[in-house]
Design a protein around this motif. Structure first.
Motif, PDB file in Angstrom:
ATOM      1  N   ASP A  95      -2.205   0.914   5.835  1.00 53.66           N
ATOM      2  CA  ASP A  95      -2.907   1.257   7.064  1.00 53.66           C
ATOM      3  C   ASP A  95      -4.004   0.250   7.383  1.00 53.66           C
ATOM      4  O   ASP A  95      -4.284  -0.032   8.548  1.00 53.66           O
ATOM      5  CB  ASP A  95      -3.498   2.658   6.946  1.00 53.66           C
ATOM      6  CG  ASP A  95      -4.089   3.153   8.249  1.00 53.66           C
ATOM      7  OD1 ASP A  95      -3.403   3.050   9.289  1.00 53.66           O
ATOM      8  OD2 ASP A  95      -5.238   3.616   8.247  1.00 53.66           O
ATOM      9  N   ARG A  96      -4.626  -0.324   6.359  1.00 57.43           N
ATOM     10  CA  ARG A  96      -5.715  -1.284   6.560  1.00 57.43           C
ATOM     11  C   ARG A  96      -5.224  -2.717   6.721  1.00 57.43           C
ATOM     12  O   ARG A  96      -6.021  -3.630   6.881  1.00 57.43           O
ATOM     13  CB  ARG A  96      -6.697  -1.201   5.382  1.00 57.43           C
ATOM     14  CG  ARG A  96      -7.427   0.125   5.299  1.00 57.43           C
ATOM     15  CD  ARG A  96      -8.051   0.345   3.935  1.00 57.43           C
ATOM     16  NE  ARG A  96      -8.584   1.697   3.827  1.00 57.43           N
ATOM     17  CZ  ARG A  96      -9.878   2.003   3.963  1.00 57.43           C
ATOM     18  NH1 ARG A  96     -10.766   1.060   4.182  1.00 57.43           N
ATOM     19  NH2 ARG A  96     -10.276   3.255   3.866  1.00 57.43           N
ATOM     20  N   GLY A  97      -3.903  -2.927   6.632  1.00 51.16           N
ATOM     21  CA  GLY A  97      -3.371  -4.270   6.818  1.00 51.16           C
ATOM     22  C   GLY A  97      -3.570  -5.193   5.642  1.00 51.16           C
ATOM     23  O   GLY A  97      -3.552  -6.420   5.807  1.00 51.16           O
ATOM     24  N   VAL A  98      -3.753  -4.643   4.452  1.00 55.73           N
ATOM     25  CA  VAL A  98      -3.952  -5.468   3.260  1.00 55.73           C
ATOM     26  C   VAL A  98      -2.593  -6.033   2.829  1.00 55.73           C
ATOM     27  O   VAL A  98      -1.645  -5.278   2.643  1.00 55.73           O
ATOM     28  CB  VAL A  98      -4.560  -4.635   2.118  1.00 55.73           C
ATOM     29  CG1 VAL A  98      -4.678  -5.477   0.848  1.00 55.73           C
ATOM     30  CG2 VAL A  98      -5.913  -4.085   2.528  1.00 55.73           C
ATOM     31  N   PRO A  99      -2.444  -7.344   2.673  1.00 50.71           N
ATOM     32  CA  PRO A  99      -1.161  -7.896   2.201  1.00 50.71           C
ATOM     33  C   PRO A  99      -0.855  -7.415   0.792  1.00 50.71           C
ATOM     34  O   PRO A  99      -1.754  -7.307  -0.045  1.00 50.71           O
ATOM     35  CB  PRO A  99      -1.372  -9.412   2.255  1.00 50.71           C
ATOM     36  CG  PRO A  99      -2.858  -9.602   2.225  1.00 50.71           C
ATOM     37  CD  PRO A  99      -3.448  -8.412   2.904  1.00 50.71           C
ATOM     38  N   LEU A 100       0.409  -7.133   0.538  1.00 51.13           N
ATOM     39  CA  LEU A 100       0.829  -6.583  -0.748  1.00 51.13           C
ATOM     40  C   LEU A 100       1.835  -7.512  -1.420  1.00 51.13           C
ATOM     41  O   LEU A 100       2.465  -8.349  -0.768  1.00 51.13           O
ATOM     42  CB  LEU A 100       1.469  -5.207  -0.561  1.00 51.13           C
ATOM     43  CG  LEU A 100       0.628  -4.107   0.075  1.00 51.13           C
ATOM     44  CD1 LEU A 100       1.469  -2.864   0.309  1.00 51.13           C
ATOM     45  CD2 LEU A 100      -0.572  -3.777  -0.801  1.00 51.13           C
ATOM     46  N   GLU A 101       1.989  -7.311  -2.718  1.00 52.52           N
ATOM     47  CA  GLU A 101       3.033  -8.012  -3.466  1.00 52.52           C
ATOM     48  C   GLU A 101       3.528  -7.092  -4.563  1.00 52.52           C
ATOM     49  O   GLU A 101       2.731  -6.481  -5.284  1.00 52.52           O
ATOM     50  CB  GLU A 101       2.498  -9.305  -4.082  1.00 52.52           C
ATOM     51  CG  GLU A 101       3.512 -10.039  -4.948  1.00 52.52           C
ATOM     52  CD  GLU A 101       2.917 -11.183  -5.748  1.00 52.52           C
ATOM     53  OE1 GLU A 101       3.532 -11.574  -6.758  1.00 52.52           O
ATOM     54  OE2 GLU A 101       1.837 -11.677  -5.371  1.00 52.52           O
ATOM     55  N   TYR A 102       4.835  -6.949  -4.659  1.00 56.75           N
ATOM     56  CA  TYR A 102       5.413  -6.236  -5.790  1.00 56.75           C
ATOM     57  C   TYR A 102       6.823  -6.734  -6.042  1.00 56.75           C
ATOM     58  O   TYR A 102       7.429  -7.409  -5.214  1.00 56.75           O
ATOM     59  CB  TYR A 102       5.379  -4.717  -5.615  1.00 56.75           C
ATOM     60  CG  TYR A 102       5.862  -4.177  -4.286  1.00 56.75           C
ATOM     61  CD1 TYR A 102       7.207  -4.153  -3.948  1.00 56.75           C
ATOM     62  CD2 TYR A 102       4.955  -3.639  -3.380  1.00 56.75           C
ATOM     63  CE1 TYR A 102       7.640  -3.624  -2.749  1.00 56.75           C
ATOM     64  CE2 TYR A 102       5.368  -3.109  -2.167  1.00 56.75           C
ATOM     65  CZ  TYR A 102       6.715  -3.092  -1.857  1.00 56.75           C
ATOM     66  OH  TYR A 102       7.147  -2.572  -0.663  1.00 56.75           O
TER      67      TYR A 102
END
Length: 874
Positions: free
Chosen positions: A392-399
């Motif tokens: 929701d906050r637009g934080v880039p992710l990686e998994y």
């Protein structure tokens, strides 16, 4: 030319205004601070006939000194004098929204000081013709030290944390010469009062403070990046979310414990999970990693990053790389940071939350998850809510959707847990479109190589520990060649949702919604991610050497043969491009061999009749990992070549027909990108390539294909190409033979999987097989699952496997690909009842089938009798 917005102090011009001690501190601080104003001439923003009151974000002596000096140099009214013509009991024309407390390094922040605003509002209510200009001023000390500044200064660069006075003093002393003072456009307090109407002064004060806080957050985000300090901004939001409150209440009722105790448990879970992102830690770590990578690798290359960066703006970006080493996430984050992109927040297994290492990873953006959520409903809800807050906050992710590091070099079957949570988080609040960015990571040597081999041969996986990490530091003495990061074609989520369910937008805003179409859509997404990772493969010299040398029984080739094989393989990849994002080493064949010798992968044996290159012992086993990295690029050529291992002649239509039968199984194992028609086109193109290169000849108007005799160079090259995929067909035959041999309604899927694994292990022992993935249980599981998807095999009411008559037809077709000796060995070893019959060769109308053994004879390199022997090869 000097920057016109940067000024030095001219003591003769003006003097600091305020108490004597303030003037003294200003003189002491002067050599340590260099101010850049934004805009360069803030006086153009103000009206000269209206009093000014400055508003700063955080209180502190250093901020007041910097503001006073910036105003003095710009010719603005001094903040150290009272607001003129306004009868308020304040000695300064400035106030702060937050106040620092304490002298240490902690994050201490007092409540909002409302009194100055209240006094100004009340004074203007009593004086209808007066006005005050509120000027928000943002002060940043050391917002972005350059690389030449040193990593220690980065620790004290500007960020979102409210620090104590001592740390602020260190920041000024270390980074004061990189100070930015941003003057915003003034706000007319009279205009605000007039627009407010009948709103009470206290409520109006809160509204003005709220607007000012929003302004300062927006400016700070633009200058130092978004606020990613999770434990201050996210954990409270997670615990206050409705699904978490309901889960806490349910836990309290189910376990009959006080609500406060259940809430503390949820709080502890959120703290265990959440990252604690720190800009200074990320920046300082990047300095340390620069030296680390230089000692470890000979270079790190990125391809197609510009395409990825161009597609990212406006999206929630989820990086989904392949997972081959513990260094994967460090490499990707480091390269993104060096390229000016905010590093993503990385989902890491809780096993990595080690002493010392865990806190560093957490401040670098890692958030931790347990291996299983099963049996812990509260943890599942807390983690889902945390991930939803990040999305929701637009934080880039990686998994890593493979769930763990690949021990074989192939992509693993995806585990869709994180994908499901990401999609559901988007469905709940679809404000920012989600973009999945596949990344292929290619190595030339792995630090974990030996441990992978041990785990595949049955040794237990060593549990991560700080002591184990310290023992593993000895690997840093070696060099690991080059690393390549290739960015694949991104995948937008919304088109997949539209294809799965056009009305998906009507299911949003329901946190626990689990529509029926969701599972199939996520499986499709996971498959596309793996396909796009493979479509961005990098082919390095070690991959090419592994493809060639591991196709011989003794992993040895004459130098002339190896040079020719390397040239042929490169030509196959470049002339029949798998994708426009595949990259290939520019080194010529001779350079590839020299590099392999330099890296210690191969050894040269001098001989008067020509040198021999070989991979020996453990090195040969390790090389199978790098062959498997690029096996998918060779799949079509290997299939066509396999058709001519035991057949001198075949019709083009037979090659295509059998290829279409076997393709779904190859596709499922190697994540190939084509449908059956696309694979047919690839086979046609590959056949034409082999004909053009003289490896195959045509007759009958192109309907019949024929290879040369066994001693022919072209036939030899075809055999080398074929053997890279031969083990897959042997595994398929093991599974099919075990089913047919035991009969229908006899084995469960688990029992068949175990029987196949034992047979493969036994076969490997008898034939000195040095490719441990040959008996990888996961590959058998995937093949059995694909048989079930194709309705060739199904489960009866008692959980036993039944199969169609077509399965016995596959046993018959296998004789065209596998040598008779191989088939008989498999049938003899496989546990079960009567052996399936091995039918006589069917008469082909176009040409008789011949066994390749009749064509074999000795070549001019070492161990030639074994080279052409139809046995199991790595």
């Amino acid at each position: 030319m000097a920057d016109p917005s940067t000024y030095s102090v001219n003591p003769a011009r003006t003097r600091p205004r305020g108490p004597w001690w303030f003037a003294l501190l200003s003189r002491v601080l002067e050599p340590w601070v260099r101010i850049k104003r934004d805009p360069a001439e803030p006086s153009t923003l103000l009206r000269a006939d209206i009093p000014v009151c400055y508003v700063i974000e955080r209180d502190g002596v250093s901020d007041a000194l910097i503001l006073e000096r910036a105003c003095r140099e710009a010719g603005l009214p001094s903040p150290m004098q009272p607001v003129p013509n306004i009868p308020v009991r304040r000695r300064r024309a400035m106030f702060a929204l937050a106040r620092r407390e304490g002298w240490g390094f902690g994050r201490r922040q007092a409540a909002l000081p409302k009194e100055p605003l209240n006094r100004l509002v009340h004074a203007l209510e009593a004086m209808p013709h007066q006005d005050v200009q509120l000027v928000p001023v943002s002060i940043y000390v050391g917002r972005a030290p350059g690389r030449e500044s040193g990593w220690f200064r980065v620790l004290f660069s500007e960020n979102w944390v409210v620090v104590g006075r001592f740390r602020r003093l260190l920041a000024v002393l270390l980074n004061g010469r990189d100070t930015v003072v941003h003057f915003a456009a003034p706000v007319s307090l009279r205009q605000v009062l007039d627009d407010a109407g009948d709103i009470r002064a206290e409520r109006l004060t809160r509204k003005i403070a709220r607007v000012l806080r929003t302004h300062f957050r927006r400016i700070r985000a633009a200058v130092v990046g978004p606020d990613l300090s999770h434990r201050r901004t996210v954990v409270d939001a997670v615990l206050n979310a409705e699904p978490v409150r309901e889960a806490v209440a349910a836990t309290s009722a189910k376990e009959k414990i006080p609500y406060a105790k259940a809430w503390r448990r949820a709080h502890d879970m959120a703290m265990e999970i959440s990252a604690d992102y720190s800009h200074p830690v990320v920046r300082s770590t990047s300095f340390l990693l620069s030296n680390f990578w230089n000692k470890l690798y000979d270079g790190i290359a990125m391809h197609h990053f510009d395409k990825a960066r161009a597609a990212a703006p406006g999206h929630e970006v989820v990086y989904v790389p392949c997972h081959r080493s513990h260094t994967d996430y460090l490499l990707l984050s480091y390269q993104l940071h060096q390229s000016g992109v905010v590093p993503p927040h990385i989902a890491a297994g809780v096993n990595l939350n080690l002493p010392v290492i865990g806190p560093i990873l957490r401040r670098g953006g890692a958030f931790f998850l347990r291996r299983s959520f099963r049996g812990n409903a509260l943890y599942s809800v807390v983690f889902n809510e945390y991930l939803a807050q990040l999305v929701d906050r637009g934080v880039p992710l990686e998994y890593f959707i493979e769930g763990g590091r690949s021990r074989t070099g192939r992509l693993l079957a995806p585990r869709a847990g994180m994908l499901v949570m990401t999609v559901r988080a988007f469905l709940r609040a679809p404000r920012r479109p989600v973009l999945f960015q596949p990344v292929y990571i290619g190595y030339e040597k792995l630090m974990e190589g030996k441990s992978y081999i041990g785990e595949l041969t049955g040794k237990p996986k060593e549990k991560e520990s700080l002591l184990g990490l310290l023992r593993g530091l000895k690997v840093l003495r070696q060099r690991y060649g080059h690393v390549t990061l290739n960015f694949g074609e991104p995948i937008a989520l919304e088109p997949l949702l539209d294809a799965a369910e056009p009305a998906w937008r009507q299911t949003t805003a329901v946190p626990d919604a689990k529509p029926e179409w969701l599972s199939g859509m996520v499986d499709n997404l996971a498959e596309r991610i793996q396909v796009n990772i493979n479509r961005a493969a990098d082919v390095n010299p070690i991959n090419l050497l592994a493809l060639a040398l591991l196709a011989t029984p003794k992993h040895a080739m004459a130098e002339s043969d190896l040079l020719a094989q390397l040239e042929l393989t490169k030509a196959l990849i470049t002339d029949l491009p798998y994708s426009d994002r595949v990259t290939v080493t520019p080194s010529p064949p001779a350079g590839i061999i020299a590099y392999g010798e330099q890296m210690g992968w191969i050894r040269r044996v001098r001989h008067p009749l020509g040198d021999v290159l070989m991979a020996e012992g453990e090195q040969a086993v390790l090389l199978s990992y790098f062959r498997n990295n690029v096996l998918h690029l060779n799949a079509t050529a290997a299939w066509v070549a396999c058709c001519f291992l035991n057949n001198r002649r075949m019709s083009r239509s037979s090659v295509i027909r059998l290829g279409r039968i076997v393709y779904p199984f190859i596709q499922g194992e190697l994540f190939l990108p084509w449908d059956e028609e696309g694979f047919t086109g690839q086979m046609q193109a590959t056949i034409d390539f082999f004909v053009a290169r003289g490896l195959l000849e045509t007759s009958g108007e192109g309907r019949l294909l024929e290879r040369g005799p066994g001693q022919d160079d072209g036939a030899y090259q075809l055999r080398v190409i074929a053997r890279s995929l031969l083990q897959a067909f042997e595994r398929y035959y093991i599974a099919i033979a075990a089913l047919v041999k035991n009969g229908p309604h006899t084995l469960t899927a688990g029992e068949l999987e175990n029987a196949c694994t034992l047979t493969a292990q036994r076969l490997g022992m008898l034939n000195e097989l040095s490719a441990p993935e040959f008996f990888d249980k996961a590959l058998f599981r995937g093949f059995i699952q694909k048989l079930r998807e194709r309705k060739v095999v199904w489960t009866d009411d008692e959980g036993k496997l039944d199969f169609a008559q077509a399965l016995e037809g596959m046993v018959d077709d296998a004789r065209l690909i596998l040598a008779r000796e191989v088939r008989h060995s498999i049938l003899k070893i496989t546990p079960g009842g009567a052996e399936p019959r091995d039918p006589p060769p069917p008469a082909l109308k176009e040409a008789p089938v011949q066994d390749v053994a009749s064509d074999l004879h000795q070549r001019h390199v070492v161990n030639e009798e074994e080279r052409h022997h139809p046995t199991h090869l790595p």
